[in-house]
Enzyme design. Structure first.
Site, PDB file in Angstrom:
ATOM      1  N   LYS A  85       7.049  11.485  -5.095  1.00 23.62           N
ATOM      2  CA  LYS A  85       7.045  11.978  -3.527  1.00 23.62           C
ATOM      3  C   LYS A  85       8.300  12.811  -3.345  1.00 23.62           C
ATOM      4  O   LYS A  85       8.013  13.977  -2.294  1.00 23.62           O
ATOM      5  CB  LYS A  85       7.345  10.681  -2.636  1.00 23.62           C
ATOM      6  CG  LYS A  85       5.839  10.052  -2.627  1.00 23.62           C
ATOM      7  CD  LYS A  85       5.956   9.018  -1.180  1.00 23.62           C
ATOM      8  CE  LYS A  85       4.553   8.518  -1.154  1.00 23.62           C
ATOM      9  NZ  LYS A  85       4.599   7.699   0.076  1.00 23.62           N
ATOM     10  N   LYS A  88      -4.744   9.168  -9.333  1.00 24.97           N
ATOM     11  CA  LYS A  88      -5.311   8.292  -8.234  1.00 24.97           C
ATOM     12  C   LYS A  88      -5.991   8.783  -7.071  1.00 24.97           C
ATOM     13  O   LYS A  88      -5.181  10.033  -6.618  1.00 24.97           O
ATOM     14  CB  LYS A  88      -4.346   7.013  -8.283  1.00 24.97           C
ATOM     15  CG  LYS A  88      -3.189   7.395  -7.218  1.00 24.97           C
ATOM     16  CD  LYS A  88      -2.312   6.327  -6.747  1.00 24.97           C
ATOM     17  CE  LYS A  88      -1.387   6.661  -5.808  1.00 24.97           C
ATOM     18  NZ  LYS A  88      -0.580   6.142  -5.012  1.00 24.97           N
ATOM     19  N   LYS A 101      -4.617   9.106   0.070  1.00 22.65           N
ATOM     20  CA  LYS A 101      -4.507   9.673   1.229  1.00 22.65           C
ATOM     21  C   LYS A 101      -3.835  11.005   1.382  1.00 22.65           C
ATOM     22  O   LYS A 101      -4.233  11.875   2.313  1.00 22.65           O
ATOM     23  CB  LYS A 101      -3.810   8.804   2.291  1.00 22.65           C
ATOM     24  CG  LYS A 101      -4.612   7.562   2.616  1.00 22.65           C
ATOM     25  CD  LYS A 101      -3.784   6.655   3.514  1.00 22.65           C
ATOM     26  CE  LYS A 101      -3.008   5.607   2.966  1.00 22.65           C
ATOM     27  NZ  LYS A 101      -2.119   4.704   3.588  1.00 22.65           N
TER      28      LYS A 101
HETATM   29  P1  TYM Z   1       0.010   2.424   0.418  1.00 23.21           P
HETATM   30  O1  TYM Z   1      -0.189   2.731   1.989  1.00 23.21           O
HETATM   31  O2  TYM Z   1       0.151   3.639  -0.444  1.00 23.21           O
HETATM   32  O3  TYM Z   1      -1.458   1.772  -0.214  1.00 23.21           O
HETATM   33  C1  TYM Z   1      -1.906   0.610   0.427  1.00 23.21           C
HETATM   34  C2  TYM Z   1      -2.610  -0.398  -0.582  1.00 23.21           C
HETATM   35  O4  TYM Z   1      -3.747   0.615  -1.387  1.00 23.21           O
HETATM   36  C3  TYM Z   1      -3.590   0.440  -2.581  1.00 23.21           C
HETATM   37  N1  TYM Z   1      -4.015   1.643  -3.191  1.00 23.21           N
HETATM   38  C4  TYM Z   1      -4.885   1.816  -4.077  1.00 23.21           C
HETATM   39  N2  TYM Z   1      -5.665   0.882  -4.956  1.00 23.21           N
HETATM   40  C5  TYM Z   1      -6.450   1.168  -5.917  1.00 23.21           C
HETATM   41  N3  TYM Z   1      -6.775   2.505  -6.112  1.00 23.21           N
HETATM   42  C6  TYM Z   1      -5.904   3.424  -5.490  1.00 23.21           C
HETATM   43  N4  TYM Z   1      -6.390   4.814  -5.530  1.00 23.21           N
HETATM   44  C7  TYM Z   1      -5.369   3.144  -4.345  1.00 23.21           C
HETATM   45  N5  TYM Z   1      -4.186   3.649  -3.512  1.00 23.21           N
HETATM   46  C8  TYM Z   1      -3.627   3.085  -2.748  1.00 23.21           C
HETATM   47  C9  TYM Z   1      -2.158   0.373  -2.908  1.00 23.21           C
HETATM   48  O5  TYM Z   1      -1.603  -0.080  -4.112  1.00 23.21           O
HETATM   49  C10 TYM Z   1      -1.744  -0.673  -1.777  1.00 23.21           C
HETATM   50  O6  TYM Z   1      -1.748  -1.995  -2.226  1.00 23.21           O
HETATM   51  N6  TYM Z   1       4.452   0.551  -0.462  1.00 23.21           N
HETATM   52  C11 TYM Z   1       2.927   0.222  -0.004  1.00 23.21           C
HETATM   53  C12 TYM Z   1       2.928  -0.232   1.262  1.00 23.21           C
HETATM   54  C13 TYM Z   1       3.841  -1.533   1.538  1.00 23.21           C
HETATM   55  C14 TYM Z   1       3.661  -2.768   1.043  1.00 23.21           C
HETATM   56  C15 TYM Z   1       4.724  -3.704   1.427  1.00 23.21           C
HETATM   57  C16 TYM Z   1       2.582  -3.407   0.108  1.00 23.21           C
HETATM   58  C17 TYM Z   1       5.072  -1.546   2.199  1.00 23.21           C
HETATM   59  N7  TYM Z   1       5.587  -3.034   2.354  1.00 23.21           N
HETATM   60  C18 TYM Z   1       4.776  -5.109   1.102  1.00 23.21           C
HETATM   61  C19 TYM Z   1       2.686  -4.901  -0.076  1.00 23.21           C
HETATM   62  C20 TYM Z   1       3.777  -5.665   0.441  1.00 23.21           C
HETATM   63  C21 TYM Z   1       2.241   1.624   0.053  1.00 23.21           C
HETATM   64  O7  TYM Z   1       2.809   2.804   0.005  1.00 23.21           O
HETATM   65  O8  TYM Z   1       0.819   1.306   0.040  1.00 23.21           O
END
Ligand code: TYM
Length: 350
Positions: free
Chosen positions: A130, A213, A216
């Site tokens: 990032k 992957k 968004k």
């Molecule tokens: P974020 O917002 O990027 O994504 C949210 C969730 O979606 C999953 N994900 C995917 N799974 C499969 N294929 C994909 N292409 C894909 N893109 C995204 C991510 O693995 C995630 O589970 N850091 C985290 C948010 C967070 C969090 C937490 C998660 C903050 N605090 C505490 C769990 C526990 C994040 O940026 O996810």
């Protein structure tokens, strides 16, 4: 440091004394995409009602680690809440809330800023991705992000964290923080949370490039299916999805080295609650021109009820805000005593 330290040999040992609890979160940035839905939200719904307490958060404070237009952030927060509800998360069964409304997350994160080591955070691949080439210009928040994520989980003593594959390293860091805190203070206070990375859709790939992957933040909207896309857009994106010239393999093993084909098979399997084997049994040997319209039909059948329900819910933002506020109140009843005990352990007078 003290000698009165328990070593946590395996996660299940470490967590035996803790009530099982599920926590996960998603950032309110742009629109929810299919990877988030299949890799996270759909699995959140599966874990709801399994007899284990479930908390699902909209992590707004994580979102602002990179620039967010304020009006977009507000919209995306409500839209994500609508996405949670439309997908089947039920405020009567799960605690649904936005992170900033529960200040214990950031308070515990500060303690963890003082537990985690610079070297640990320096190894985080997501920060490197990032921040890109211009590391010096990245926000301090982006660097410290995994500490806040550890606090999100541990302020509830959560033991299970359903996430996609890309969050594995962050979860390892959360585990390291819990273990170091417990060791430093000679307590068994924090559980060592287990990542739950399961199913066929733990890493949904871009429709334009099977080595990246689905995300968004990809500049190409054609690389992803958004939950807000209409039926025509979904069909067009799958029609144009990158594939190779061969027909679909006759066996799952035959998909090796064909990331785009593998990805479309996995998406089909995840949408239909089936397996890659079952999809191959049905479509093996067929051409993509036959398979893609079937995939588009399935995606439209599964996703369009969600997107219409999301639009309906978005017409009443006051009701969405009410749900989030009520969820935050419930979340605080768990988080506040855990923060208080953390401060007591550290020796902070409160
Ligand atoms: P974020 O917002 O990027 O994504 C949210 C969730 O979606 C999953 N994900 C995917 N799974 C499969 N294929 C994909 N292409 C894909 N893109 C995204 C991510 O693995 C995630 O589970 N850091 C985290 C948010 C967070 C969090 C937490 C998660 C903050 N605090 C505490 C769990 C526990 C994040 O940026 O996810």
């Amino acid at each position: 440091m003290t000698d009165a330290v328990q070593t946590h040999s395996t996660p299940s040992d470490a967590n035996a004394a803790f009530k099982p609890r599920v926590f996960s979160g998603i950032q309110p940035t742009n629109h929810l995409q299919l990877g988030n839905y299949l890799g996270a939200v759909k699995r959140f719904v599966d874990m709801q009602g399994s007899g284990i307490e479930t908390l699902y958060c909209i992590v707004d404070l994580h979102a602002i680690t990179v620039w967010q237009d304020p009006a977009d952030l507000t919209r995306a927060t409500r839209e994500l809440a609508a996405g949670y509800l439309a997908s089947g998360l039920d405020p009567a069964k799960s605690i649904l809330f936005n992170q900033a409304r529960v200040p214990e997350h950031t308070q515990l994160a500060w303690v963890f800023n003082c537990v985690a080591r610079m070297g640990w955070l320096n190894r985080m691949t997501q920060f490197k991705d990032k921040a890109g080439k211009n590391r010096e210009n990245a926000s301090v928040g982006l660097f410290a992000y995994p500490n806040l994520m550890a606090a999100d989980i541990l302020t509830y003593h959560a033991t299970k964290v359903p996430v996609g594959e890309d969050q594995k390293q962050h979860l390892e860091l959360a585990r390291d923080i819990a273990i170091k805190f417990n060791n430093d203070f000679g307590v068994d206070f924090f559980p060592v949370p287990d990542p739950i990375i399961e199913g066929v859709a733990t890493r949904v790939m871009s429709l334009r490039d099977g080595s990246k992957k689905m995300s968004k933040s990809d500049p190409s909207d054609m690389s992803r299916i958004n939950l807000t896309d209409d039926a025509d857009t979904i069909a067009k994106k799958f029609r144009k999805a990158k594939t190779d010239p061969e027909p679909l393999a006759e066996t799952v093993e035959g998909l090796a080295g064909r990331p785009e084909a593998r990805n479309l098979v996995n998406i089909y399997a995840a949408l239909g609650d089936s397996t890659a084997e079952a999809v191959i049994a049905e479509f093996g040997g067929r051409s993509f021109s036959e398979f893609k319209p079937k995939l588009a039909d399935l995606a439209v059948a599964k996703l369009s009820p969600l997107s219409s329900e999301m639009s309906r819910l978005m017409q009443d933002p006051t009701e969405i805000d009410r749900v989030l506020e009520a969820g935050a109140e419930r979340a605080r009843t768990i988080a506040a005593p855990i923060l208080k005990r953390t401060y007591d352990i550290v020796g902070i007078v409160t």
